[in-house]
Write a protein that holds these residues in place. Structure first.
Motif, PDB file in Angstrom:
ATOM      1  N   MET A 143      -1.526   5.947  -7.815  1.00  0.00           N
ATOM      2  CA  MET A 143      -1.529   6.089  -6.360  1.00  0.00           C
ATOM      3  C   MET A 143      -0.728   7.310  -5.912  1.00  0.00           C
ATOM      4  O   MET A 143      -1.122   8.021  -4.980  1.00  0.00           O
ATOM      5  CB  MET A 143      -0.972   4.818  -5.716  1.00  0.00           C
ATOM      6  CG  MET A 143      -1.858   3.595  -5.878  1.00  0.00           C
ATOM      7  SD  MET A 143      -3.461   3.785  -5.060  1.00  0.00           S
ATOM      8  CE  MET A 143      -2.961   3.765  -3.342  1.00  0.00           C
ATOM      9  N   THR A 199      -4.718  -5.475  -9.159  1.00  0.00           N
ATOM     10  CA  THR A 199      -4.023  -4.192  -9.001  1.00  0.00           C
ATOM     11  C   THR A 199      -4.132  -3.358 -10.265  1.00  0.00           C
ATOM     12  O   THR A 199      -4.437  -2.161 -10.221  1.00  0.00           O
ATOM     13  CB  THR A 199      -2.535  -4.432  -8.664  1.00  0.00           C
ATOM     14  OG1 THR A 199      -2.443  -5.146  -7.430  1.00  0.00           O
ATOM     15  CG2 THR A 199      -1.790  -3.116  -8.544  1.00  0.00           C
ATOM     16  N   GLN A 228      -4.587  -4.942  -2.486  1.00  0.00           N
ATOM     17  CA  GLN A 228      -4.701  -5.978  -3.504  1.00  0.00           C
ATOM     18  C   GLN A 228      -3.501  -6.920  -3.447  1.00  0.00           C
ATOM     19  O   GLN A 228      -2.363  -6.490  -3.306  1.00  0.00           O
ATOM     20  CB  GLN A 228      -4.796  -5.352  -4.905  1.00  0.00           C
ATOM     21  CG  GLN A 228      -6.052  -4.524  -5.134  1.00  0.00           C
ATOM     22  CD  GLN A 228      -7.319  -5.360  -5.110  1.00  0.00           C
ATOM     23  OE1 GLN A 228      -7.300  -6.539  -4.791  1.00  0.00           O
ATOM     24  NE2 GLN A 228      -8.432  -4.738  -5.432  1.00  0.00           N
ATOM     25  N   LYS A 285       1.960  -3.803  -2.131  1.00  0.00           N
ATOM     26  CA  LYS A 285       0.892  -4.068  -1.161  1.00  0.00           C
ATOM     27  C   LYS A 285       1.009  -3.150   0.059  1.00  0.00           C
ATOM     28  O   LYS A 285       0.080  -3.077   0.862  1.00  0.00           O
ATOM     29  CB  LYS A 285       0.925  -5.538  -0.735  1.00  0.00           C
ATOM     30  CG  LYS A 285       0.554  -6.513  -1.833  1.00  0.00           C
ATOM     31  CD  LYS A 285       0.181  -7.877  -1.274  1.00  0.00           C
ATOM     32  CE  LYS A 285       1.351  -8.593  -0.659  1.00  0.00           C
ATOM     33  NZ  LYS A 285       2.340  -9.018  -1.659  1.00  0.00           N
ATOM     34  N   TYR A 314       0.944  -0.056  -0.221  1.00  0.00           N
ATOM     35  CA  TYR A 314       0.090   1.081  -0.555  1.00  0.00           C
ATOM     36  C   TYR A 314      -1.315   0.672  -0.979  1.00  0.00           C
ATOM     37  O   TYR A 314      -2.161   1.529  -1.222  1.00  0.00           O
ATOM     38  CB  TYR A 314       0.728   1.891  -1.689  1.00  0.00           C
ATOM     39  CG  TYR A 314       2.181   2.210  -1.450  1.00  0.00           C
ATOM     40  CD1 TYR A 314       2.572   2.982  -0.357  1.00  0.00           C
ATOM     41  CD2 TYR A 314       3.174   1.716  -2.293  1.00  0.00           C
ATOM     42  CE1 TYR A 314       3.902   3.259  -0.123  1.00  0.00           C
ATOM     43  CE2 TYR A 314       4.511   1.996  -2.068  1.00  0.00           C
ATOM     44  CZ  TYR A 314       4.873   2.768  -0.976  1.00  0.00           C
ATOM     45  OH  TYR A 314       6.200   3.039  -0.746  1.00  0.00           O
ATOM     46  N   SER A 315      -1.569  -0.604  -1.105  1.00  0.00           N
ATOM     47  CA  SER A 315      -2.904  -1.067  -1.489  1.00  0.00           C
ATOM     48  C   SER A 315      -3.180  -2.390  -0.786  1.00  0.00           C
ATOM     49  O   SER A 315      -2.285  -2.997  -0.205  1.00  0.00           O
ATOM     50  CB  SER A 315      -3.014  -1.253  -3.007  1.00  0.00           C
ATOM     51  OG  SER A 315      -2.430  -2.466  -3.403  1.00  0.00           O
ATOM     52  N   VAL A 321      -0.896   1.061   4.465  1.00  0.00           N
ATOM     53  CA  VAL A 321      -2.164   1.649   4.039  1.00  0.00           C
ATOM     54  C   VAL A 321      -2.742   2.492   5.166  1.00  0.00           C
ATOM     55  O   VAL A 321      -3.285   3.577   4.939  1.00  0.00           O
ATOM     56  CB  VAL A 321      -3.156   0.542   3.630  1.00  0.00           C
ATOM     57  CG1 VAL A 321      -4.523   1.137   3.316  1.00  0.00           C
ATOM     58  CG2 VAL A 321      -2.638  -0.234   2.423  1.00  0.00           C
ATOM     59  N   PRO A 379      -0.348   1.800 -12.235  1.00  0.00           N
ATOM     60  CA  PRO A 379      -0.924   1.789 -10.877  1.00  0.00           C
ATOM     61  C   PRO A 379      -0.105   2.599  -9.872  1.00  0.00           C
ATOM     62  O   PRO A 379      -0.669   3.279  -9.014  1.00  0.00           O
ATOM     63  CB  PRO A 379      -0.933   0.299 -10.514  1.00  0.00           C
ATOM     64  CG  PRO A 379      -0.983  -0.413 -11.813  1.00  0.00           C
ATOM     65  CD  PRO A 379      -0.182   0.424 -12.753  1.00  0.00           C
ATOM     66  N   ASP A 405      -7.812  -2.092 -10.769  1.00  0.00           N
ATOM     67  CA  ASP A 405      -8.304  -1.070  -9.842  1.00  0.00           C
ATOM     68  C   ASP A 405      -7.527   0.240  -9.901  1.00  0.00           C
ATOM     69  O   ASP A 405      -8.076   1.299  -9.598  1.00  0.00           O
ATOM     70  CB  ASP A 405      -8.268  -1.602  -8.406  1.00  0.00           C
ATOM     71  CG  ASP A 405      -9.257  -2.734  -8.186  1.00  0.00           C
ATOM     72  OD1 ASP A 405     -10.145  -2.922  -9.048  1.00  0.00           O
ATOM     73  OD2 ASP A 405      -9.143  -3.432  -7.164  1.00  0.00           O
ATOM     74  N   PHE A 406      -6.246   0.176 -10.283  1.00  0.00           N
ATOM     75  CA  PHE A 406      -5.416   1.372 -10.164  1.00  0.00           C
ATOM     76  C   PHE A 406      -4.800   1.867 -11.465  1.00  0.00           C
ATOM     77  O   PHE A 406      -4.141   2.904 -11.468  1.00  0.00           O
ATOM     78  CB  PHE A 406      -4.281   1.123  -9.155  1.00  0.00           C
ATOM     79  CG  PHE A 406      -4.766   0.762  -7.786  1.00  0.00           C
ATOM     80  CD1 PHE A 406      -5.523   1.653  -7.043  1.00  0.00           C
ATOM     81  CD2 PHE A 406      -4.480  -0.476  -7.234  1.00  0.00           C
ATOM     82  CE1 PHE A 406      -5.980   1.319  -5.778  1.00  0.00           C
ATOM     83  CE2 PHE A 406      -4.930  -0.820  -5.970  1.00  0.00           C
ATOM     84  CZ  PHE A 406      -5.683   0.083  -5.241  1.00  0.00           C
TER      85      PHE A 406
END
Length: 294
Positions: free
Chosen positions: A239, A149, A143, A138, A140-141, A256, A235, A152-153
């Motif tokens: 990223m 996660t 979600q 979390k 880095y994202s 983030v 994921p 989306d990734f």
């Protein structure tokens, strides 16, 4: 990835009867990605001090990661803080292993948290220069859920799909007996009294497909636990590669906002011409600030 068991600590108190439980670690799995490939390892409650043994192997595994990332020029000093990335979606995983991060062989050297989650914990080994940097994905994202996660990734939902383990009714008193059984869990065992939810018939039939491949429930738990750690590789890679397009080391950032700020300056630098003329010229009439104007 950490799995837990419910331990009842106070089944009855006062004038009413109420089950109060605490969570204890049941099993843990990690997936290592190095230059030689990807592999996983697993420990569970059947092994004495299994969390300590997991950490011991983790320190051994990252020695290879250290070799893979060693600078070609050995005269350059290099600090090895190997990232151990997990998705602490339930917000309690790291707290259950926290006490094991301090021992006669290693200790916590740095700790960083926000108002909502623990961002990173750095654990230093006394006998080597290796440090483990436990980081929540979390960082880095935005979600919070595992499924979101991956969606989306991981790109097209990822190569691996998250399975389901019906562990709601397993606790510290019955886990040995229940996990050694050969038969599959019945649909009634999916009742989640805390969330007041139950699997429907369609999802239960989906669940039956994978566990049927394993002889015992314990074997499926191992597969399930390792799979959860394996799924997160995609994921993370997505990223890292996304940030690398802007020549940014994602793992060096701690939020983030910090990553977004780095991208902003990277995009500005791309169009920056070192030989260009950037003298600021303004044709606007200057304003004299007087006390009356103010």
């Amino acid at each position: 990835d950490l799995e837990t068991l419910a331990k009842r600590v106070n089944e009855k108190f006062g004038d009413s009867s109420q089950g109060i439980a605490t969570l204890v670690p049941q099993a843990i799995a990690s997936t290592i990605k190095s230059a030689s490939g990807i592999h996983s390892f697993y420990y569970d409650i059947r092994t004495d001090d299994f969390l300590d043994k997991w950490l011991e192997q983790l320190f051994e595994e990252v020695k290879q990661v250290k070799k893979d990332n060693k600078y070609k020029d050995e005269t350059i000093l290099q600090c090895f803080k190997v990232p151990i990335i997990e998705l602490n979606s339930a917000k309690f995983d790291i707290s259950l292993v926290f006490k094991n991060l301090k021992s006669k062989d290693w200790t916590i050297s740095k700790y960083l948290e926000s108002n909502t989650f623990i961002k990173q914990i750095i654990v230093k080994n006394y006998s080597s220069s290796i440090q483990l940097r436990f980081v929540d994905f979390k960082t880095y994202s935005v979600q919070n859920k595992f499924e979101d996660t991956v969606r989306d990734f991981a790109g097209n939902g990822g190569i691996h799909k998250k399975d389901r383990f019906l562990h709601e009714f397993i606790n510290t008193k019955n886990f040995m007996n229940e996990l050694n059984k050969n038969e599959l869990f019945s649909i009634d065992t999916s009742n989640n009294q805390l969330k007041n939810k139950k699997l429907n018939e369609f999802k239960y039939k989906e669940y039956l497909f994978e566990p049927a491949k394993y002889k015992k429930r314990q074997d499926y738990l191992k597969y399930f636990n390792i799979l959860d750690s394996r799924i997160l590789i995609e994921p993370i890679d997505f990223m890292i590669n996304l940030m690398f397009k802007y020549e940014i080391d994602m793992l060096a950032n701690q939020s983030v906002a910090q990553s977004s700020n780095a991208i902003k300056y990277s995009m500005a630098y791309i169009v920056f011409d070192t030989n260009g003329n950037y003298n600021s010229e303004c044709a606007d009439k200057s304003i004299e600030i007087t006390q009356c104007y103010w």
